[in-house]
Design an enzyme around this catalytic site. Structure first.
Site, PDB file in Angstrom:
ATOM      1  N   CYS A  43      -0.527   4.287   2.384  1.00 21.48           N
ATOM      2  CA  CYS A  43      -0.503   4.202   3.851  1.00 21.48           C
ATOM      3  C   CYS A  43      -0.039   2.797   4.231  1.00 21.48           C
ATOM      4  O   CYS A  43       1.104   2.449   3.995  1.00 21.48           O
ATOM      5  CB  CYS A  43      -1.850   4.576   4.456  1.00 21.48           C
ATOM      6  SG  CYS A  43      -3.293   3.853   3.663  1.00 21.48           S
TER       7      CYS A  43
ATOM      8  N   CYS B  50       0.886  -1.169   0.000  1.00 24.69           N
ATOM      9  CA  CYS B  50       0.000   0.000   0.000  1.00 24.69           C
ATOM     10  C   CYS B  50       0.914   1.206   0.000  1.00 24.69           C
ATOM     11  O   CYS B  50       1.528   1.512   1.016  1.00 24.69           O
ATOM     12  CB  CYS B  50      -0.899   0.016   1.240  1.00 24.69           C
ATOM     13  SG  CYS B  50      -1.830   1.571   1.381  1.00 24.69           S
TER      14      CYS B  50
END
Lengths: 112, 206
Positions: free
Chosen positions: B111, B108
């Site tokens: 985040c 990701c």
């Protein structure tokens, strides 16, 4: 399982704008830099890819971040990009890809 | 300051960081206003800490032994997990399959989105800027640092979980595991195999 107030339930039947793209369609990510909470990574803006699948309709994250409903929802797609198109100096195989979830309002159609 | 702290037996006291202070302030306000209770916060923390990658490993082992389940898992990961009896609230699961031609890895970049309901809390390296920025840019080099050399004839797919989906890699079942039961198979499916930075290994001692 502990009970926590206001646990998100992620319903899938949100009222949504019409779906524009289908798997296999060529698309380009909009190259724009608005302020706010954006779920479209910088590194992919302006690049062309192919729709891998439609994931469903989800509330718009830019709106959710402002404590609004995010409705009508936007279709969310998984879009496949060739690594060599994204990074001109990419060292791996020509077939290597990166697949990213992108909302419809960030996508423009590209003729095949 | 540090001398005074030692004199009072405060150990390695350090002031709270900006984000720690924000977390404490927000939590205390939510409790004070009656939106959540301390007990609920603690119960949720305990619940998350108690989760490990075992649930994910059981899903992979079932997919290795039941072709029908595997097909349903690849078609709709969330529904297949529910059928399996797993509680996966708030999880829209996309399962990606490793094959002799394709290796998958999860990140990701924005985040630290991660299939926590199946794998527990993410490892620190998964949340690091180093992994998140480099695995999309030079995935083969990053995987090599994990000790995984993806052969040149295998294509690499990096999956950036930027929005509402969560991802799980379905690794290839090692050839040496013919005749193994689900429980035994689940033991070789590590967290890193399901993120895609490792592949299942059968140790010689088994």
């Amino acid at each position: 399982m502990p009970q926590v107030a206001n646990r998100p339930q992620y319903p899938t039947d949100h009222p949504s704008v019409p779906v524009r793209f289908a798997a296999g369609d060529r698309v380009r990510v909009r190259k724009t830099y608005p302020l706010g909470h954006i779920r479209t990574p910088y590194y992919i803006r302006g690049h062309a890819g192919v729709v891998e699948r439609l994931c469903g309709n989800y509330p718009v994250p830019e709106e959710l971040a402002q404590m609004r409903s995010g409705l009508p929802a936007q279709p969310l797609y998984r879009v496949r990009f060739l690594q060599r198109e994204v990074w001109p100096d990419y060292a791996g195989r020509a077939e290597d890809v990166v697949e990213i979830e992108i909302f419809q309002h960030w996508l423009e159609p590209l003729s095949a | 300051m540090s001398d005074a702290a030692e004199d009072k037996g405060l150990g390695d006291y350090r002031p709270l960081s900006y984000f720690q202070l924000m977390e404490v302030s927000l939590r205390e306000l939510l409790v004070e206003k009656g939106i959540v209770t301390d007990a609920q916060v603690q119960a949720t923390l305990e619940d998350m800490r108690a989760r490990g990658p075992e649930a994910g490993a059981r899903v992979v082992a079932r997919a290795w032994t039941d072709p029908g389940f595997k097909a349903r898992l690849l078609e709709n990961g969330t529904r297949a997990c529910e059928e399996f009896g797993l509680d996966v609230p708030a999880l829209r699961l996309v399962v990606v399959e490793n094959t002799p031609q394709v290796h998958n890895v999860i990140v990701c970049t924005l985040c630290s989105c991660y299939p926590r309901m199946l794998l527990g809390l993410p490892p620190d390296w998964y949340k690091s800027g180093n992994y998140r920025s480099r695995v999309v840019r030079e995935p083969r080099a990053v995987l090599a640092e994990f000790g995984l050399r993806v052969p040149d004839h295998v294509s690499l797919r990096v999956h950036d979980s930027t929005a509402d989906m969560r991802y799980l890699v379905l690794p290839m079942r090692p050839a040496q595991t013919a005749g193994w039961g689900e429980a035994q198979l689940a033991q070789i499916v590590t967290r890193d195999c399901m993120i895609g930075v490792a592949v299942p290994k059968v140790s010689d001692s088994l």
